[in-house]
Each structure stands twice: as structure tokens, then as C-alpha cells.
Design a protein around this motif. Structure first.
Motif, PDB file in Angstrom:
ATOM      1  N   ILE A 179      11.516  23.311  37.550  1.00  0.00           N
ATOM      2  CA  ILE A 179      10.504  23.736  36.573  1.00  0.00           C
ATOM      3  C   ILE A 179      10.187  22.550  35.664  1.00  0.00           C
ATOM      4  CG2 ILE A 179       9.997  25.318  34.659  1.00  0.00           C
ATOM      5  CD1 ILE A 179      12.103  27.224  35.766  1.00  0.00           C
TER       6      ILE A 179
ATOM      7  N   SER B  32       6.496  24.146  31.080  1.00  0.00           N
ATOM      8  CA  SER B  32       5.984  25.153  32.010  1.00  0.00           C
ATOM      9  C   SER B  32       7.048  26.230  32.157  1.00  0.00           C
ATOM     10  CB  SER B  32       5.711  24.493  33.366  1.00  0.00           C
ATOM     11  OG  SER B  32       5.455  25.488  34.330  1.00  0.00           O
TER      12      SER B  32
ATOM     13  N   LYS C 157       6.945  27.885  35.198  1.00  0.00           N
ATOM     14  CA  LYS C 157       6.876  28.091  36.646  1.00  0.00           C
ATOM     15  C   LYS C 157       7.486  26.908  37.394  1.00  0.00           C
ATOM     16  CE  LYS C 157       2.711  30.882  36.857  1.00  0.00           C
ATOM     17  NZ  LYS C 157       1.278  30.853  37.146  1.00  0.00           N
TER      18      LYS C 157
ATOM     19  N   ASP D 258       5.457  27.349  42.385  1.00  0.00           N
ATOM     20  CA  ASP D 258       4.557  28.388  41.872  1.00  0.00           C
ATOM     21  C   ASP D 258       3.372  27.819  41.093  1.00  0.00           C
ATOM     22  OD1 ASP D 258       5.537  30.721  42.901  1.00  0.00           O
ATOM     23  OD2 ASP D 258       6.927  31.102  41.252  1.00  0.00           O
ATOM     24  N   LEU D 259       3.393  26.518  40.852  1.00  0.00           N
ATOM     25  CA  LEU D 259       2.305  25.926  40.053  1.00  0.00           C
ATOM     26  C   LEU D 259       1.118  25.570  40.948  1.00  0.00           C
ATOM     27  CD1 LEU D 259       4.136  23.425  37.663  1.00  0.00           C
ATOM     28  CD2 LEU D 259       2.710  25.361  36.994  1.00  0.00           C
ATOM     29  N   SER D 260      -0.081  25.883  40.481  1.00  0.00           N
ATOM     30  CA  SER D 260      -1.258  25.525  41.292  1.00  0.00           C
ATOM     31  C   SER D 260      -1.659  24.068  41.045  1.00  0.00           C
ATOM     32  CB  SER D 260      -2.424  26.446  40.954  1.00  0.00           C
ATOM     33  OG  SER D 260      -2.648  26.376  39.564  1.00  0.00           O
ATOM     34  N   ASN D 261      -1.153  23.480  39.937  1.00  0.00           N
ATOM     35  CA  ASN D 261      -1.580  22.104  39.614  1.00  0.00           C
ATOM     36  C   ASN D 261      -0.428  21.089  39.693  1.00  0.00           C
ATOM     37  OD1 ASN D 261      -0.272  23.105  37.401  1.00  0.00           O
ATOM     38  ND2 ASN D 261      -1.622  22.122  35.901  1.00  0.00           N
ATOM     39  N   LYS D 262       0.517  21.323  40.607  1.00  0.00           N
ATOM     40  CA  LYS D 262       1.634  20.370  40.764  1.00  0.00           C
ATOM     41  C   LYS D 262       1.107  18.936  40.900  1.00  0.00           C
ATOM     42  CE  LYS D 262       5.253  18.819  43.875  1.00  0.00           C
ATOM     43  NZ  LYS D 262       5.788  18.817  45.248  1.00  0.00           N
TER      44      LYS D 262
ATOM     45  N   SER E  53       3.026  15.983  38.678  1.00  0.00           N
ATOM     46  CA  SER E  53       4.325  15.728  39.310  1.00  0.00           C
ATOM     47  C   SER E  53       4.781  14.270  39.149  1.00  0.00           C
ATOM     48  CB  SER E  53       4.254  16.059  40.803  1.00  0.00           C
ATOM     49  OG  SER E  53       3.449  15.101  41.463  1.00  0.00           O
TER      50      SER E  53
END
Ligand code: IMP
Length: 196
Positions: free
Chosen positions: A156, A160, A162, A166-170, A174
Motif C-alpha cells: 500500500i 493511499s 489501497k 487495487d489502485l487504478s493509477n499505479k 509507483s
């Protein structure tokens, strides 16, 4: 997936990503696309030297990859460093994932769940070799969440609630994104001034 890899290999690219991990390539391609760099793929498992330094491991892999393909390449080496385990698994992250996996990591942790994900991107061509390092601080979740690859279901990122899975904007926050951003700044600047 196989067809896509072969298709990518038939085109000509300015820069190639050398790895046995297609997930990493997909993310790196997506990220570099957003900086206007078109990234090709050579699927190959590069030999790793034994070292506690991710940078040293990545830099050596990049030189070997360039010697093999004779094209401008980047390679990536990552590590998950867990505070309460004194930085373990760090440079052993791949081995640990393939042995005890996420379940095993979760069993080892109690209250202090702080961790960081580190990425090294190493570039090599016939003139230059250079490495770029970045990290994302975060925590290890209490259970696996999401369907992502590798450590994604248990990591995580800070600020965040999530996991990477589960993140849509990894790809916008990252460790890989941050290291590739540093690389892109350097690469595009040097390309412009014909220093590459
Ligand atoms: P490697 O040695 O660079 O391949 O990476 C060490 C370990 O971290 C491998 O098990 C990878 O699957 C894992 N890993 C690297 N980056 C990520 C990521 O973005 N998400 C999840 N796992 C990752």
C-alpha cells in the motif's frame, strides 16, 4: 501475449526493455509512452550477479544486455524493503516471492508494517551507461487485496488505503514510474543535444 511480444520484436524501436517479466515491460511501456518514448521488448532472463546493491546488479545486467543485443537498452531491478525485517527481502525480493510468497511475508509481520519499494532503471548503449533510482514509501497490508502481479496485492503506497493491485493509477505513482521519469528527463535532454 506471445503474439504481442513477437509483434513488438519485429518493429524497430529507439530503446528496448530487456527482462523476463512482461508485466514490468507493459508498465514501463505505458509510462514511457506518456513521455513520448516508444519502448520495445527483448524477453530474456539476464544473469544476476550476487550483490547487496540493487544498483550494482542492474548496472551489470544493463552492460550484459547491451553486449547481447547491440541496441540502446534499459533493464530494471526492484526490491521490497520491510522496516521490521531490517530491510529484508531487499535484493532477495525475487527469491522470496518465488519461495514464501505474499502469504509468507504476511505471516512474518506484526504491528510495524512500514516498507518501501525501490526501482533501479539502468540504461546502456555504445557510449553511456547510467542508473536511476527511485522509491515509494508505504506499508504492507494485513491481507492480500486485489489481483495484481508480484507484491502488488500486499503493498500500500503512502497516502493511499489501497494496494498497488487495487489502485487504478499505479503507473502514475509507483517506484517504476518515478525511476523512469528520472531516466526520461536525462534521456530526452541528451537525445536533444546529441549526447547519446
Ligand atoms: P526483480 O528482481 O527486479 O525482478 O524484482 C524483485 C521482485 O519484486 C520480483 O518478485 C518482482 O515480481 C517484484 N516486483 C518488482 N516490481 C514490482 C511491482 O511493481 N509490483 C509487484 N511486484 C514487483
Amino acid at each position: 501475449m506471445k503474439l504481442k511480444v513477437e509483434e513488438d520484436m519485429q518493429q524497430s524501436f529507439d530503446l528496448y526493455f530487456v527482462s523476463s517479466n512482461y508485466h514490468k515491460y507493459q508498465e514501463a511501456k505505458n509510462i514511457l509512452d506518456s513521455f513520448g518514448i516508444n519502448l520495445g521488448f527483448f524477453k530474456h532472463e539476464l544473469e544476476e550477479i550476487q550483490s547487496l546493491s540493487l544498483k550494482e546488479i542492474a548496472a551489470k545486467k544493463a552492460v550484459h544486455a547491451f553486449q547481447k543485443y547491440k541496441k540502446p537498452i534499459i533493464v530494471e531491478d526492484d526490491g521490497l524493503f520491510i522496516d521490521s525485517l531490517s530491510g529484508f527481502p531487499g535484493p532477495y525480493s525475487s527469491f522470496v516471492f518465488n519461495t514464501i510468497g505474499n502469504k509468507g511475508i504476511l505471516k512474518l509481520l506484526k504491528r510495524n508494517r512500514r516498507a518501501k519499494f525501490v526501482s533501479i532503471i539502468s540504461f546502456c548503449n555504445n557510449k553511456n551507461s547510467k542508473s536511476f533510482e527511485a522509491k515509494v514509501d508505504g506499508t504492507i497490508s494485513k491481507k492480500q487485496n486485489g489481483q495484481g502481479w508480484g507484491y502488488d496485492p500486499i503493498f500500500i503506497p503512502k497516502n493511499s488505503n489501497k494496494t498497488f493491485a487495487d489502485l487504478s493509477n499505479k503507473n502514475e505513482l509507483s517506484h517504476r514510474y518515478k525511476a523512469l521519469k528520472k531516466f526520461s528527463n536525462w534521456y530526452l535532454h541528451n537525445l536533444e543535444s546529441n549526447d547519446l
